[in-house]
Design an enzyme around this catalytic site. Structure first.
Site, PDB file in Angstrom:
ATOM      1  N   LYS A   1     -15.140  37.403  24.205  1.00 50.85           N
ATOM      2  CA  LYS A   1     -16.250  37.672  23.283  1.00 50.85           C
ATOM      3  C   LYS A   1     -15.661  38.062  21.929  1.00 50.85           C
ATOM      4  CE  LYS A   1     -20.304  40.452  22.274  1.00 50.85           C
ATOM      5  NZ  LYS A   1     -19.837  40.793  20.908  1.00 50.85           N
TER       6      LYS A   1
ATOM      7  N   ASP B   1       0.015  40.565  18.823  1.00 52.04           N
ATOM      8  CA  ASP B   1       0.487  39.857  17.633  1.00 52.04           C
ATOM      9  C   ASP B   1       1.505  40.668  16.839  1.00 52.04           C
ATOM     10  OD1 ASP B   1      -1.088  37.768  18.321  1.00 52.04           O
ATOM     11  OD2 ASP B   1      -2.406  37.846  16.567  1.00 52.04           O
TER      12      ASP B   1
ATOM     13  N   SER C   1     -14.559  41.955  23.824  1.00 51.26           N
ATOM     14  CA  SER C   1     -14.899  42.412  22.474  1.00 51.26           C
ATOM     15  C   SER C   1     -13.840  43.360  21.895  1.00 51.26           C
ATOM     16  CB  SER C   1     -16.285  43.062  22.516  1.00 51.26           C
ATOM     17  OG  SER C   1     -16.779  43.292  21.226  1.00 51.26           O
TER      18      SER C   1
END
Length: 436
Positions: free
Chosen positions: A329, A315, A304
């Site tokens: 998740k 990224d 999560s």
């Protein structure tokens, strides 16, 4: 006869309530002209089946069941059938959920989910009874004391695991690689989660461990970094951010942690069907470690909010992600309070990393994958190589060599016990050398 009449009236009321709710939704979204799409046609057959089954349970079940329990169980079943994270929370469960975000609650100290009708451990929380008892990520809990977990709602299982501090519970656990189920006794305690810990690995290189994302995690991270820089008497050469076995937590805390290291650009965005489920979070100017190289450690227990941070730093090319593929998740749960003091925890959106990757059921792939290994020092040879210090009349170093050797040995032992951390520090030192 009177009972049958009451059941009929109650069933009719349920059908009318559902009918009015669906119709209100249909009419609110419907165009002024044109037929109602097939997807919005009222499911009469299913509603008729529901009322029929409701009546049969009331009439024929071996024990009397109250209307309240039947309807509450129907709501629970409706939500649990959606996904493992949507749930109906009665008043006390709702309060427990709110306590969990503050970092202090009673229980064992494990983040769990449901998998094939069993309770699966996402991760044990640091410094809790579960971790000290040896519970591991991926463990499947099949019994709580004498009660089988199969068929039990997740909320009911969590309720059984919670209890008075000092009381004990026996967990029967299936673990990969073990030939038979394990029986683990855990003593319940008040769980006080300190979400951020930090220390210097060696001169110039800091370590921050985030065990969960709570409402104060962002501020705690800033304090930890300030303390590390003060101890280092200057900026860091590199930082290891440890998110292993971090089950997640508060979304805003994940955004704050990511923002602490990213100067600009997207951190995470969400997409869902309802308007307010679509959110975008961007970084504010500033980097608390001023561009120093970073390694983020993750494993299968990183879930999560941990995956949001790892995905954003990956990224944005701000950190090297090292370890194992994360849990996966990537869904957003919204807590919707109801008029009776309870709440619905409903999945309303999915998380996406800045590059548009969905975390859900995919997880974060590390840039450098590490196998689960442990470093051990080889047995000492009877004949050690001759060094300068062994030569007669060698020139002294001029520093307290004994104290320095003790510190180096202590640091080495600590790192050797944690292979991924050892590798992370090695990588940071390599990056620092090459960037000079």
């Amino acid at each position: 006869m009177l009972k049958k009449k009451n059941i009929f009236i109650l069933s009719l009321g349920i059908m009318l309530g559902v009918f009015m709710g669906i119709c209100a939704s249909v009419f609110a979204e419907q165009e002024p002209v044109g037929p109602v799409p097939d997807t919005e046609v009222l499911p009469y057959e299913e509603l008729r089946a529901f009322t029929e089954i409701f009546g049969r349970i009331k009439r024929d079940y071996v024990e009397p069941i109250s209307d309240k329990k039947l309807l509450e169980d129907a709501i629970r079943g409706m939500l649990s059938g959606l996904d493992p994270h949507s749930a109906y929370l009665v008043a006390d469960e709702y309060e427990q959920l709110k306590e969990g975000t503050t970092g202090r609650f009673g229980g064992l100290g494990i983040e769990v989910t449901m998998e094939n009708g069993l309770v699966k451990v996402v991760s044990p929380i640091d410094d809790t009874p579960a971790q000290r008892a040896g519970i591991k990520t991926g463990d499947l809990i099949v019994r709580l004391d004498d009660q089988p977990v199969k068929g039990m709602a997740l909320g009911d299982a969590v309720k059984l695991m919670r209890g008075e501090p000092g009381s004990k519970i026996l967990l029967t656990v299936i673990r990969e690689g073990e030939g038979a189920p394990l029986k683990i006794t855990i003593t319940r305690d008040i769980i006080k989660v300190k979400s951020v810990k930090s220390r210097m690995l060696e001169k110039g290189y800091g370590y921050v461990r985030i065990s969960s994302f709570q409402s104060g995690t962002g501020d705690n991270l800033k304090e930890a970094l300030t303390s590390l820089k003060k101890e280092n008497t200057g900026n860091l050469k590199g930082l290891v951010l440890d998110l292993r076995n971090n089950p997640g937590g508060v979304l805003n805390a994940a955004v704050e942690v990511s923002d602490a290291f990213i100067k600009s650009g997207l951190i995470v965005y969400t997409e869902g069907r309802i308007e307010n489920s679509e959110m975008r979070f961007n970084a504010a100017p500033g980097d608390l470690i001023e561009g120093a190289p970073m390694v983020v450690l993750i494993n299968a227990g990183s879930a999560s909010a941990s995956e949001i941070v790892a995905g954003a730093l990956q990224d944005q090319k701000r950190a090297v992600i090292m370890g194992e593929k994360s849990f996966g998740k990537g869904s957003v749960q919204t807590i919707l309070p109801t008029s009776n003091g309870s709440a619905v925890k409903l999945t309303t959106a999915r998380y996406y990393t800045p590059s548009g990757r969905s975390i859900q059921a995919e997880g974060i792939e590390p840039d450098i994958t590490l196998a689960r290994v442990k470093l051990e020092t080889l047995e000492k040879s009877e004949f050690n190589p001759v060094k300068e210090a062994d030569l007669s009349h060698h020139l002294q170093n001029g520093k307290d060599k004994e104290a320095l050797d003790k510190k180096l040995d202590s640091d080495k032992d600590s790192l050797e016990a944690d292979y991924p951390l050892y590798q992370a520090l090695t990588l940071l030192k390599g990056i620092s050398i090459m960037s000079k």
